[in-house]
Design a protein around this motif. Sequence first.
Motif, PDB file in Angstrom:
ATOM      1  N   TRP A 275       0.866  -1.077  -0.011  1.00 33.46           N
ATOM      2  CA  TRP A 275      -0.003   0.053  -0.046  1.00 33.46           C
ATOM      3  C   TRP A 275       0.903   1.165  -0.011  1.00 33.46           C
ATOM      4  O   TRP A 275       0.505   2.294  -0.678  1.00 33.46           O
ATOM      5  N   GLU A 276       1.745   1.266   0.777  1.00 31.17           N
ATOM      6  CA  GLU A 276       2.764   2.420   0.909  1.00 31.17           C
ATOM      7  C   GLU A 276       3.630   2.727  -0.429  1.00 31.17           C
ATOM      8  O   GLU A 276       3.775   3.726  -0.901  1.00 31.17           O
ATOM      9  N   MET A 277       4.045   1.562  -1.078  1.00 31.08           N
ATOM     10  CA  MET A 277       4.698   1.494  -2.270  1.00 31.08           C
ATOM     11  C   MET A 277       3.666   1.775  -3.724  1.00 31.08           C
ATOM     12  O   MET A 277       4.316   1.635  -4.830  1.00 31.08           O
ATOM     13  N   ASN A 278       2.359   1.729  -3.116  1.00 35.40           N
ATOM     14  CA  ASN A 278       1.498   1.994  -4.361  1.00 35.40           C
ATOM     15  C   ASN A 278       1.446   0.706  -5.424  1.00 35.40           C
ATOM     16  O   ASN A 278       1.466   0.807  -6.624  1.00 35.40           O
ATOM     17  N   LEU A 279       1.771  -0.767  -4.913  1.00 31.75           N
ATOM     18  CA  LEU A 279       1.663  -1.760  -5.501  1.00 31.75           C
ATOM     19  C   LEU A 279       0.517  -2.578  -5.111  1.00 31.75           C
ATOM     20  O   LEU A 279       0.075  -2.430  -4.213  1.00 31.75           O
ATOM     21  N   GLY A 280       0.263  -3.595  -6.021  1.00 28.89           N
ATOM     22  CA  GLY A 280      -0.918  -4.368  -5.705  1.00 28.89           C
ATOM     23  C   GLY A 280      -0.239  -5.508  -4.653  1.00 28.89           C
ATOM     24  O   GLY A 280       0.860  -5.811  -4.726  1.00 28.89           O
ATOM     25  N   GLN A 281      -1.216  -5.889  -3.961  1.00 31.98           N
ATOM     26  CA  GLN A 281      -0.763  -6.898  -2.975  1.00 31.98           C
ATOM     27  C   GLN A 281      -0.272  -8.110  -3.583  1.00 31.98           C
ATOM     28  O   GLN A 281       0.843  -8.654  -2.918  1.00 31.98           O
ATOM     29  N   ASP A 282      -0.698  -8.772  -4.649  1.00 34.32           N
ATOM     30  CA  ASP A 282      -0.023  -9.802  -5.265  1.00 34.32           C
ATOM     31  C   ASP A 282       1.592  -9.300  -6.142  1.00 34.32           C
ATOM     32  O   ASP A 282       2.174 -10.131  -5.907  1.00 34.32           O
ATOM     33  N   GLU A 283       1.347  -8.248  -6.398  1.00 35.75           N
ATOM     34  CA  GLU A 283       2.443  -7.797  -7.288  1.00 35.75           C
ATOM     35  C   GLU A 283       3.716  -7.828  -6.262  1.00 35.75           C
ATOM     36  O   GLU A 283       4.906  -8.256  -6.489  1.00 35.75           O
ATOM     37  N   ILE A 284       3.627  -7.066  -5.116  1.00 33.36           N
ATOM     38  CA  ILE A 284       4.807  -6.952  -4.207  1.00 33.36           C
ATOM     39  C   ILE A 284       5.094  -8.303  -3.745  1.00 33.36           C
ATOM     40  O   ILE A 284       6.396  -8.598  -3.582  1.00 33.36           O
ATOM     41  N   ARG A 285       4.539  -9.235  -3.791  1.00 31.75           N
ATOM     42  CA  ARG A 285       4.760 -10.704  -3.176  1.00 31.75           C
ATOM     43  C   ARG A 285       5.577 -11.208  -4.689  1.00 31.75           C
ATOM     44  O   ARG A 285       6.667 -12.084  -4.113  1.00 31.75           O
ATOM     45  N   ARG A 286       5.138 -11.214  -5.710  1.00 31.67           N
ATOM     46  CA  ARG A 286       5.590 -11.787  -6.586  1.00 31.67           C
ATOM     47  C   ARG A 286       7.109 -11.115  -6.690  1.00 31.67           C
ATOM     48  O   ARG A 286       8.139 -11.914  -7.090  1.00 31.67           O
ATOM     49  N   ARG A 287       7.313 -10.025  -6.630  1.00 32.28           N
ATOM     50  CA  ARG A 287       8.638  -9.295  -6.837  1.00 32.28           C
ATOM     51  C   ARG A 287       9.683  -9.891  -5.791  1.00 32.28           C
ATOM     52  O   ARG A 287      10.967  -9.882  -5.939  1.00 32.28           O
ATOM     53  N   ASN A 288       9.228 -10.427  -4.733  1.00 30.31           N
ATOM     54  CA  ASN A 288      10.071 -10.984  -3.891  1.00 30.31           C
ATOM     55  C   ASN A 288      10.035 -12.362  -3.416  1.00 30.31           C
ATOM     56  O   ASN A 288      10.707 -12.689  -2.369  1.00 30.31           O
ATOM     57  N   PHE A 289       9.345 -13.206  -4.051  1.00 28.35           N
ATOM     58  CA  PHE A 289       9.350 -14.396  -3.917  1.00 28.35           C
ATOM     59  C   PHE A 289      10.708 -15.139  -3.813  1.00 28.35           C
ATOM     60  O   PHE A 289      11.345 -14.837  -4.818  1.00 28.35           O
ATOM     61  N   ILE A 290      10.979 -16.111  -3.146  1.00 30.39           N
ATOM     62  CA  ILE A 290      11.866 -17.058  -3.428  1.00 30.39           C
ATOM     63  C   ILE A 290      11.886 -17.889  -4.587  1.00 30.39           C
ATOM     64  O   ILE A 290      10.821 -18.373  -4.801  1.00 30.39           O
ATOM     65  N   SER A 291      12.800 -17.918  -5.675  1.00 30.31           N
ATOM     66  CA  SER A 291      12.651 -18.307  -6.682  1.00 30.31           C
ATOM     67  C   SER A 291      13.497 -19.717  -7.122  1.00 30.31           C
ATOM     68  O   SER A 291      13.251 -20.401  -7.877  1.00 30.31           O
ATOM     69  N   SER A 292      14.640 -19.886  -6.237  1.00 28.11           N
ATOM     70  CA  SER A 292      15.141 -21.097  -6.408  1.00 28.11           C
ATOM     71  C   SER A 292      15.483 -22.108  -5.216  1.00 28.11           C
ATOM     72  O   SER A 292      15.409 -21.040  -4.028  1.00 28.11           O
ATOM     73  N   PHE A 293      15.645 -23.246  -5.124  1.00 20.23           N
ATOM     74  CA  PHE A 293      15.623 -24.105  -3.978  1.00 20.23           C
ATOM     75  C   PHE A 293      17.063 -25.207  -4.067  1.00 20.23           C
ATOM     76  O   PHE A 293      17.218 -25.669  -5.235  1.00 20.23           O
TER      77      PHE A 293
END
Length: 814
Positions: free
Chosen positions: A397-415
């Motif tokens: 909300w503070e960065m004016n991003l969608g709730q889903d979008e900020i999560r996508r930008r920060n998800f762990i991508s490799s294991f």
Amino acid sequence: MGASDFANLPHIGEAVRRKEDYRFLTGAGNYTDDVTMAAQSHAIFVRSPHAHATIKSVDIAEASKMPGVVGIFSGKDIEGKMGGLPCGWLINNPDGTPMKEPLHPILAIKKVRYVGDHVAMVVAETVEQAKNAAEAVVVDYEVHTPLVSVADAAKKQSGVTIHDEAPDNQCYKWTLGDKAGVDAAFANAAHVTKLDLVNNRLIPNPIEPRVAIGNYSRATEEYVLYVSNQNPHVERLLMTAFVLGLPEHKVRVIAPDVGGGFGSKIYLYAEDVCLTWAAKQLNRSIKWTGERSECFLSDAHGRDHVSHAEMAMDAQGKFLAMRVHTDANLGAYLSTFSTAIPTILYATLLAGQYATPQIYVEVDAWFTNTAPVDAYRGAGRPEATYLLERLVSRCAWEMNLGQDEIRRRNFISSFPYQTPVALQYDTGDFPALLNRANELAEVAGFAARKAESEKNGKLRGLGYSCYIEACGLAPSNVAGALGARAGLFEAGEVRVHPTGSVTVFTGSHSHGQGHETTFAQLVAARLGIPVENVDIVHGDTGRVPFGMGTYGSRSLSVGGTAIMKALDKIETKAKKIAAHLMEASDADIEFANGEFTVKGTDKKIPFGQVALTAYVPHNYPLDKLEPGLNETAFYDPTNFTYPAGAYVCEVEIDKSTGEVKIDRFTAVDDFGTIINPMIVEGQVHGGIVQGIGQALMENCVYDNETGQLLTGSFMDYAMPRAADFPNFKLDTLSTPCTHNPIGSKGCGEAGAIGSPPAVINAVLDALAPLGVKEFDMPASPHRVWEAMQKGATTPTQQPQTPSLAASTQGRPAA
């Protein structure tokens, strides 16, 4: 056999109806209260009406003369004769000094420390006689000022000392992470989001109150305790080794059918020890059945955190670092696992699904004049997820991003992925979970639904929660290094009978999870026999070799793997028997679908024939093998398992009343390999309901001045009902666990972990146009209405910038 091979076996993934349900639904269950012993008497506990007081005297003279009374015990009868109830997890302060661990006597000695504390136990021939005599026990109290709020405890200005061993009421300070690294990241951040929140205290309230029956035999010098408990072996270990000093083999603990636990029946309680000890003193069986009011007062409560959290981000909303400070309420005494909940099971999950490079956590734990606080469904993981997911949504909300979008930008991508807070995740696919949740929740149509609600004078909001949890509560060496005072392995025994049917003895315990069905499916799949030919035995230290019980979603991944390892031994021995019968080398024997075959030939014999041969060894390699087909195995995992999920909640709020209606709720989970999808669905339903219960209505409240429990009955403590919910939309995606042969991760706590932040984020999203920026659980109508009135005095223009992803929900102003 690997997880992928196992998942393809018959019976795996089948929605087999629960074997145990027939007896439960027809009233044929055998609960502790259904057990009646010979020469059985009844106990009633005299409990403190004060939160904090010195006991000047306990007068039992008149009570002792009353009809049917056979014994009355108070603190003076046990003082110096036994230990106190132990805490099973040692936490050290940053300087290496141990936490403060005051004595927790089974009957109060000189002082009571919360309303409901055990002062005396009255034993009589009937319950009514015991109740009458308990009312005649006269206790002279010198009442002191109580300390109730954990926030007040943290201020250290109350002037109240609950335990002499902890003059400032602090049990420990605990830290995790690189403070200097985190501080440096914050100093260079483009944006910092801050959040203060409360995780409200809960009262578990399983459908079956706690019950216990103590029995002693002078002939054999053996004790038997029937108890409604989730881990009878642990109960026996703690009671014998730490409190009564009895030889463990002289004590048998039996936990028959248990009507729900949710963590509240993990612990060794004072009543259990009192009954066991007094059974020898009086030479008779003693039964205590808790009443609902006692559940409210004395069962271990859950949650009760006050926290401050901060997230440092770059200009694009990528997480750089997080720091958290939490004050955790432990109540008046340390319960069995209480110290681990706000530390090992909470702080280590604060990375969540996100690749945050640096995290630093401080936890201060406090004693208060309230009931002990311990694990409640999820145990630390819901507290971590609630804090993190509330914070992440605030960041969006503070960065004016969608709730889903900020999560996508920060998800762990490799294991595998090593978090900065100790845990290493082995596998997962977080974007796939979120994508599927968005699809099922029809997020693309949210804007139209929101507009329709506005036409009807209502507010609509959308909330997200992406959780991960650490399940299995093992391995033992890691747990030990982190302070556990017991091993966290599991045991399983597989006993094949001459006719080929099987009885399994498991150290896991079922109190609603469906083990009698799921474990039977597991065994039937491996041995190629019908599910109905497998019986499961649990909950009896006299029959099961050992076990650590059921909690932390560990039953299948840990208990089930122990059974699998026993089955490996069964198969190895059975192949040797089959090889002898078919005159072949055991290296050439293959086993599948219940048949042993010789490679490259048409020779085969069924499993039942091998089983019979093991017990009727007329044609048997006696020079190489013992008769019988019975094996035991212990399993200690190499890592936790990591279920994960994405939850989307959509709410509608009535402006005139503040009533919050859950209009849609979607949950997509990754539980690894699923044995029985119907049981998993039921577990998820139950968890979601409990989580929404916390978010919307449940709230344990003590009076700050007197320490009295104000929510001491269902008149004051709201519980969710079926009419409070829509039909949930559920789905599962699977990335099997890489370090157990089943590939399972655990499902029992997920719903309670993921749902509270999704609900509150949706509520905040709905209230954004009114300027409401913060809100703590529960979102009950009057609390929401009050927030709307305060927010409406300074309405905030709702941002209209479109989300970069599918969602277009409103966002509270920064």
